[in-house]
Design an enzyme around this catalytic site. Structure first.
Site, PDB file in Angstrom:
ATOM      1  N   LYS A  41       0.818  -1.207   0.000  1.00 16.68           N
ATOM      2  CA  LYS A  41       0.000   0.000   0.000  1.00 16.68           C
ATOM      3  C   LYS A  41       0.853   1.260   0.000  1.00 16.68           C
ATOM      4  O   LYS A  41       0.501   2.245  -0.650  1.00 16.68           O
ATOM      5  CB  LYS A  41      -0.989  -0.002   1.171  1.00 16.68           C
ATOM      6  CG  LYS A  41      -2.023  -1.105   1.011  1.00 16.68           C
ATOM      7  CD  LYS A  41      -3.298  -0.914   1.779  1.00 16.68           C
ATOM      8  CE  LYS A  41      -4.281  -2.024   1.354  1.00 16.68           C
ATOM      9  NZ  LYS A  41      -5.534  -2.024   2.069  1.00 16.68           N
TER      10      LYS A  41
ATOM     11  N   LYS B  17      -5.647 -11.031  -6.194  1.00 12.75           N
ATOM     12  CA  LYS B  17      -6.895 -11.096  -5.421  1.00 12.75           C
ATOM     13  C   LYS B  17      -7.854 -10.006  -5.873  1.00 12.75           C
ATOM     14  O   LYS B  17      -7.440  -8.920  -6.279  1.00 12.75           O
ATOM     15  CB  LYS B  17      -6.623 -10.987  -3.911  1.00 12.75           C
ATOM     16  CG  LYS B  17      -6.346  -9.590  -3.392  1.00 12.75           C
ATOM     17  CD  LYS B  17      -6.579  -9.509  -1.876  1.00 12.75           C
ATOM     18  CE  LYS B  17      -6.417  -8.042  -1.436  1.00 12.75           C
ATOM     19  NZ  LYS B  17      -6.853  -7.755  -0.100  1.00 12.75           N
TER      20      LYS B  17
ATOM     21  N   LYS C 204     -10.699  -3.972  -3.642  1.00 16.21           N
ATOM     22  CA  LYS C 204     -11.368  -2.684  -3.825  1.00 16.21           C
ATOM     23  C   LYS C 204     -10.517  -1.727  -4.633  1.00 16.21           C
ATOM     24  O   LYS C 204     -11.016  -0.882  -5.360  1.00 16.21           O
ATOM     25  CB  LYS C 204     -11.613  -2.027  -2.464  1.00 16.21           C
ATOM     26  CG  LYS C 204     -12.711  -2.623  -1.646  1.00 16.21           C
ATOM     27  CD  LYS C 204     -12.665  -1.993  -0.245  1.00 16.21           C
ATOM     28  CE  LYS C 204     -13.295  -2.911   0.790  1.00 16.21           C
ATOM     29  NZ  LYS C 204     -12.689  -2.746   2.124  1.00 16.21           N
TER      30      LYS C 204
HETATM   31  N1  AQP Z   1     -10.320 -11.323  -2.771  1.00 17.83           N
HETATM   32  C1  AQP Z   1     -10.653 -11.704  -1.555  1.00 17.83           C
HETATM   33  N2  AQP Z   1     -10.967 -12.997  -1.312  1.00 17.83           N
HETATM   34  C2  AQP Z   1     -11.313 -13.406  -0.065  1.00 17.83           C
HETATM   35  N3  AQP Z   1     -11.393 -12.567   0.984  1.00 17.83           N
HETATM   36  C3  AQP Z   1     -11.092 -11.271   0.792  1.00 17.83           C
HETATM   37  N4  AQP Z   1     -11.073 -10.195   1.611  1.00 17.83           N
HETATM   38  C4  AQP Z   1     -10.708  -9.106   0.906  1.00 17.83           C
HETATM   39  N5  AQP Z   1     -10.481  -9.442  -0.378  1.00 17.83           N
HETATM   40  C5  AQP Z   1     -10.711 -10.772  -0.474  1.00 17.83           C
HETATM   41  C6  AQP Z   1     -11.439 -10.235   3.021  1.00 17.83           C
HETATM   42  O1  AQP Z   1     -12.478  -9.292   3.219  1.00 17.83           O
HETATM   43  C7  AQP Z   1     -12.300  -8.643   4.468  1.00 17.83           C
HETATM   44  C8  AQP Z   1     -12.237  -7.156   4.168  1.00 17.83           C
HETATM   45  O2  AQP Z   1     -11.345  -6.498   4.882  1.00 17.83           O
HETATM   46  P1  AQP Z   1     -10.956  -4.982   4.655  1.00 17.83           P
HETATM   47  O3  AQP Z   1     -12.127  -4.135   4.562  1.00 17.83           O
HETATM   48  O4  AQP Z   1      -9.925  -4.702   5.652  1.00 17.83           O
HETATM   49  O5  AQP Z   1     -10.410  -4.921   3.235  1.00 17.83           O
HETATM   50  P2  AQP Z   1      -9.151  -5.294   2.479  1.00 17.83           P
HETATM   51  O6  AQP Z   1      -8.550  -6.565   2.839  1.00 17.83           O
HETATM   52  O7  AQP Z   1      -8.309  -4.110   2.475  1.00 17.83           O
HETATM   53  O8  AQP Z   1     -10.047  -5.473   1.185  1.00 17.83           O
HETATM   54  P3  AQP Z   1      -9.727  -5.238  -0.251  1.00 17.83           P
HETATM   55  O9  AQP Z   1     -10.935  -5.166  -1.026  1.00 17.83           O
HETATM   56  O10 AQP Z   1      -8.759  -6.226  -0.663  1.00 17.83           O
HETATM   57  O11 AQP Z   1      -9.138  -3.795  -0.205  1.00 17.83           O
HETATM   58  P4  AQP Z   1      -7.732  -3.280  -0.674  1.00 17.83           P
HETATM   59  O12 AQP Z   1      -7.871  -3.039  -2.115  1.00 17.83           O
HETATM   60  O13 AQP Z   1      -7.616  -2.006   0.122  1.00 17.83           O
HETATM   61  O14 AQP Z   1      -6.734  -4.323  -0.323  1.00 17.83           O
HETATM   62  C9  AQP Z   1     -11.056  -9.236   5.096  1.00 17.83           C
HETATM   63  O15 AQP Z   1     -11.433 -10.306   5.950  1.00 17.83           O
HETATM   64  C10 AQP Z   1     -10.307  -9.790   3.909  1.00 17.83           C
HETATM   65  O16 AQP Z   1      -9.467 -10.867   4.242  1.00 17.83           O
END
Ligand code: AQP
Length: 333
Positions: A112, A196, A199
């Protein structure tokens, strides 16, 4: 019964299918057997300096999606992180027990911060995993249902809990376990099935957002990148695109992957995509209706969150008092 804690950041208007299948469906499934707390982690979202109006809106939208997925505020505690001040307080205590190098090894921070550049990278982004450890330890959590990408942060949380018990005596913290369901632990990007679903993906075409219009969703599934070859098999290594579609299909219908593969013997990728598009749209339509229902009555939604915060606070206060005392802070009246 043993306790569960998990949360998601209100960093977009809609959660995506990875969030839903990787985490949210587990939350719903576990809420009967466990004493569950589910949180919209707005303090975590602050690490990327969101627009204030948007953050407020997204916090409610995230909570509405938890409810629409089946989180039941009668059986679980549903609340917003910033409403329970103890999260930030325990985070400070834990940050004073975390090595600088230890925090620097977190791969999500490396990814990040590379994306945000030196100016856009906040100290909050660096200490994010410590706040996450505080979220978990604050409720003496036994189990944390998350996707695969959170495994390293969970390890740090466990290390911190063990460290507290060693330095300040057994019973200072409960050492939590990750609950990662293998089949859906990582849902992949439709355009790049080795990355993966996220977002913050480069292109929106690889993501299925839960609140996307059904037409958009159907189109994205039909244009998902698949592999050379034409036989429908579950082969994560050589056919990651098809494996991802089969995973989603299986998770949303509750049918075994093998049974789905058998159904498509002799049929092409196109068939699978068209049918999967229908499956996803059928799931999303009632989900979106429920979300709209919750969002149309923000006063009731806020009341649910306020009630959750009150119940969470009572647990959090007791844990923080115990830990603060072990650290040598004077008791507060
Ligand atoms: N692709 C994925 N497959 C399975 N689980 C996933 N999670 C996220 N992406 C996947 C799980 O969803 C939860 C969200 O946690 P968060 O809001 O902290 O988001 P994150 O991990 O930052 O989600 P993103 O969408 O992947 O955002 P960015 O782009 O910021 O990295 C967690 O339990 C995560 O494991």
């Amino acid at each position: 019964s043993p306790r569960i804690f998990s949360g998601m950041q209100p960093t977009s208007d809609s959660l995506h299918l990875g969030n839903y299948l990787g985490a949210l469906t587990q939350w719903v499934a576990l809420q009967d057997a466990y004493d569950a707390l589910y949180c919209v982690v707005d303090l975590h979202a602050l690490t990327v300096s969101p627009d204030p109006v948007q953050l407020r809106e997204r916090t409610r939208r995230t909570a509405a999606q938890y409810l629409a997925a089946g989180v039941d505020p009668e059986r679980s505690i549903l609340f917003v992180q910033s409403h329970v001040a103890e999260h930030a307080e325990l985070s400070w205590l834990l940050s004073c027990q975390t090595g600088f190098g230890e925090a620097g090894r977190m791969t999500q921070f490396k990814d990040k911060s590379a994306k945000h550049g030196a100016e856009g990278t906040t100290v909050g982004l660096f200490t994010y995993p410590i706040l996450m450890a505080a979220d978990i330890l604050l409720y003496d959590t036994a189990l944390v249902p998350v996707g695969e990408d959170q495994r390293q942060h969970l390890e740090l949380t466990r290390d911190l809990a063990e460290r507290l018990n060693k330095r300040f005596g057994d019973g200072t913290a409960v050492v939590p376990d990750a609950h990662i369901v293998k089949a859906t632990a990582k849902i992949y990007d439709l355009q790049d099935p080795t990355a993966k679903m996220s977002k913050s993906a480069a292109s929106p075409n690889g993501i299925i957002e839960l609140l996307d219009p059904p037409k958009t969703v159907a189109k994205r599934i039909r244009s998902a990148v698949t592999d050379t070859g034409s036989e429908i098999r579950f082969d994560r290594e050589n056919q990651p695109g098809i494996a991802n579609l089969l995973t989603i299909y299986s998770a949303l219908t509750g049918r075994e992957v093998d049974a789905i593969v058998a159904d498509y013997a002799g049929k092409g990728y196109g068939h699978l995509k068209v049918d999967l598009a229908d499956v996803v749209v059928e799931f999303l339509a009632p989900f979106q209706e429920r979300v709209d229902g919750y969002l149309s009555d923000p006063a009731s939604l806020d009341a649910v969150l306020e009630d959750g915060a009150e119940r969470a606070r009572a647990i959090a206060r007791a844990t923080l008092d115990r830990v603060a005392d072990r650290f040598g802070l004077l008791p507060r009246r």
